[in-house]
Scaffold this active site. Sequence first.
Site, PDB file in Angstrom:
ATOM      1  N   CYS A 111      -5.321 -12.010  38.707  1.00  0.00           N
ATOM      2  CA  CYS A 111      -5.670 -12.869  37.579  1.00  0.00           C
ATOM      3  C   CYS A 111      -4.472 -13.605  36.981  1.00  0.00           C
ATOM      4  CB  CYS A 111      -6.379 -12.061  36.503  1.00  0.00           C
ATOM      5  SG  CYS A 111      -7.931 -11.309  37.067  1.00  0.00           S
ATOM      6  N   HIS A 254      -6.030 -16.390  30.251  1.00  0.00           N
ATOM      7  CA  HIS A 254      -6.939 -15.895  31.279  1.00  0.00           C
ATOM      8  C   HIS A 254      -8.141 -15.269  30.608  1.00  0.00           C
ATOM      9  CE1 HIS A 254      -8.770 -13.363  34.222  1.00  0.00           C
ATOM     10  NE2 HIS A 254      -8.199 -12.260  33.768  1.00  0.00           N
ATOM     11  N   ASN A 284     -15.534 -13.904  34.132  1.00  0.00           N
ATOM     12  CA  ASN A 284     -14.131 -13.780  34.531  1.00  0.00           C
ATOM     13  C   ASN A 284     -13.976 -14.288  35.961  1.00  0.00           C
ATOM     14  OD1 ASN A 284     -11.624 -12.890  35.455  1.00  0.00           O
ATOM     15  ND2 ASN A 284     -11.773 -10.880  34.515  1.00  0.00           N
TER      16      ASN A 284
END
Length: 333
Positions: A111, A254, A284
């Site tokens: 990520c 993020h 996500n």
Amino acid sequence: MAIDFIGCGKYVAKTLETNAEVAARLGIDAAEIVAKSGVEQRFIARDESASEMAENALRQAIESAGIEPVDLQAVIVATFSGDYVYPNTASGLCRALGIQDIAAFDVQANCAGFQMALETARAMLLSDPDMQYIAVVGLAKQSPFLDANDVNTAYFFSDGASAVILGKVEGEGGILKTSHRTNGKNYEVVRLRAGGSSYPMTQDLLDKQPNTRFYEHAGLAVWKEVMLEMPRLIKKSLADVGWAAEDVDLVLMHQANLRLIEYILSRIGKTLDDTVVNIADIGNTADASLGMVISDAMKQNRLKPGMRVVLASVGAGFVYAVTPYLVPGGEKS
């Protein structure tokens, strides 16, 4: 001279999966998903390949930048979920775009990968006077690695891709130096083992350890890790460039968990009014996440000349990245 975003693009997978569907499968209340994560829906790539999603986002970014594929000097892809273990996804994108005489490679930091790729591209542009444009792509096709019945992972993640074109522009500021932190003590907290050289994807592995082919994600441990480390690194990064938290106009993070985003913002004196979020709409998207938020901010005209912006992300491992960004064209310094 500054290094700046001159184009952006994003692509979300086609198949919508609602919280009601996931909640029914898991035997939980749909409201619980929103309460814990902020995710209201997610998108799954069923018939779409990883490379197709990446190409779609990259072509959008190239068009947005007003350049042609042949103008690129490098393509960097942040991903762990390309079509193959190797060759790299970046080379496949070059083939799709019909370009050859450039650098093409992938980076893997989960990520935080998009931000690591940004810093790599920035350094390449600053070090080479012949380079003018570099494409950075974030790609996540996570659905093949998710256990649909695992309450720790099933409702968080989506499939998609994002892309930006970085270029040299007149003025001061731009994308500044990234601050990094790595905490290997929690290396095993978030992982995907099958397919690695210690867990080759064999029938014996699938028979004896079938769960190794899925994400393993200890949510509480992730929360405890990130809530401590991310605010610290943001404050350090600001201090390194002489900014105070109150000087920051926008924080782009993020999209891991809306509740975590809210908490981190509160620790640096900010609120959701000081950021751009899309986790409710798309979940996500891992490696693609930060690029999608940057794309949304650009399209919403949230990045105005002179604004002080912070980019922040964290990936499995745990690896952190925080980047101050002074939007060129203003008078602030």
